[in-house]
Design a protein around this motif. Sequence first.
Motif, short mmCIF file in Angstrom:
data_model
loop_
_atom_site.label_atom_id
_atom_site.label_comp_id
_atom_site.label_asym_id
_atom_site.label_seq_id
_atom_site.Cartn_x
_atom_site.Cartn_y
_atom_site.Cartn_z
N THR A 1 0.98 -1.27 0.10
CA THR A 1 -0.14 0.11 -0.09
C THR A 1 0.86 1.32 -0.03
OG1 THR A 1 -0.05 0.17 2.46
CG2 THR A 1 -1.77 -1.32 1.22
N PRO A 2 0.24 2.33 -0.40
CA PRO A 2 1.33 3.60 -0.38
C PRO A 2 1.70 3.75 0.96
CG PRO A 2 -0.82 3.92 -1.57
CD PRO A 2 -0.89 2.62 -1.11
N THR A 3 1.01 3.67 2.25
CA THR A 3 1.67 3.91 3.46
C THR A 3 2.95 2.93 3.63
OG1 THR A 3 -0.61 4.45 4.27
CG2 THR A 3 0.95 3.89 6.09
N GLU A 4 2.68 1.67 3.42
CA GLU A 4 3.77 0.58 3.52
C GLU A 4 5.08 1.10 2.75
OE1 GLU A 4 1.26 -3.23 4.42
OE2 GLU A 4 1.68 -2.91 2.39
N GLU A 5 4.80 1.48 1.46
CA GLU A 5 5.73 1.94 0.58
C GLU A 5 6.51 3.06 1.12
OE1 GLU A 5 7.43 1.08 -2.40
OE2 GLU A 5 6.17 -0.48 -2.39
N TYR A 6 5.69 4.25 1.66
CA TYR A 6 6.29 5.31 2.59
C TYR A 6 7.16 4.79 3.74
CZ TYR A 6 6.53 9.80 4.52
OH TYR A 6 6.91 11.17 5.24
N LEU A 7 6.73 4.20 4.51
CA LEU A 7 7.47 3.43 5.83
C LEU A 7 8.65 2.70 5.29
CD1 LEU A 7 4.59 2.36 7.91
CD2 LEU A 7 5.78 4.49 8.24
N LYS A 8 8.40 1.92 4.05
CA LYS A 8 9.86 1.05 3.73
C LYS A 8 10.79 2.36 3.32
CE LYS A 8 10.79 -2.41 0.45
NZ LYS A 8 10.38 -3.47 -0.60
N GLU B 1 9.94 -3.98 10.09
CA GLU B 1 9.33 -4.82 9.20
C GLU B 1 7.92 -5.49 9.74
OE1 GLU B 1 11.76 -7.33 7.02
OE2 GLU B 1 12.78 -5.74 6.19
N GLU B 2 8.23 -6.12 11.14
CA GLU B 2 7.21 -6.58 11.72
C GLU B 2 6.01 -5.81 12.07
OE1 GLU B 2 9.19 -8.41 15.16
OE2 GLU B 2 10.21 -10.07 13.80
N LYS B 3 6.32 -4.42 12.46
CA LYS B 3 5.29 -3.83 12.85
C LYS B 3 4.45 -3.32 11.55
CE LYS B 3 5.75 -0.22 16.29
NZ LYS B 3 6.34 1.04 17.01
N ILE B 4 5.31 -3.09 10.40
CA ILE B 4 4.42 -3.02 8.98
C ILE B 4 3.59 -4.08 8.75
CG2 ILE B 4 4.56 -2.69 6.72
CD1 ILE B 4 7.28 -1.32 7.17
N ALA B 5 4.01 -5.29 9.09
CA ALA B 5 3.02 -6.57 8.81
C ALA B 5 1.87 -6.80 9.90
CB ALA B 5 4.09 -7.70 9.03
N LYS B 6 2.33 -6.35 11.19
CA LYS B 6 0.98 -6.54 12.03
C LYS B 6 0.13 -5.21 11.63
CE LYS B 6 3.70 -8.27 15.87
NZ LYS B 6 4.35 -7.66 17.13
N GLU B 7 0.16 -4.13 11.09
CA GLU B 7 -0.76 -3.15 10.77
C GLU B 7 -1.51 -3.73 9.99
OE1 GLU B 7 1.39 0.28 9.86
OE2 GLU B 7 2.11 0.89 11.72
N ASP B 8 -1.40 -4.54 8.99
CA ASP B 8 -2.25 -5.26 8.00
C ASP B 8 -3.28 -6.01 8.75
OD1 ASP B 8 -0.63 -4.01 6.16
OD2 ASP B 8 0.45 -5.81 5.54
#
Length: 149
Positions: free
Chosen positions: A113-120, A142-149
């Motif tokens: 998602t655009p948010t995940e791209e931005y965080l990456k 990365e784990e925090k990003i994955a949990k947000e999904d």
Amino acid sequence: MLKEFRDFITRGNVMDLAVAVIIGGAFTTIVKSFTTNIIGPIIALVVGKVDLSGIVLTIGDTTFKIGQFLDDVINFIIVAFVIFMLLKGITALRNATSRSNDKEEESSETTLTPTEEYLKDIRNLLAERDSDLPREASKKIEEKIAKED
């Protein structure tokens, strides 16, 4: 000094070279036979002689073996052509393999998602700035990003 020589001889590149020389010698015999038994008679139809090695030029006491030279030139051209074709095939095979690997990598990546791209991007910029950033911190992000999904 004997140990150094033994290490040199048993090194992979030297062994590969030895095998290549042996195969090259056998291949040369095949090409020589092909030239003598197939190409030679075809050329002899045009030139009018069956044996090219019999073509000589004599000036005084000196004999120039023009036919033998032509045989050697033909052998060289055949060997060069075969090596060219082998390298072309190997290159095509490598390119096909790398293309299929690239497609597998592209298909294995999930769309973010655009948010995940931005965080990456933020994570990557921080990692570049602080190259000593522990890998554990990167994994936690990365784990925090994955949990947000």
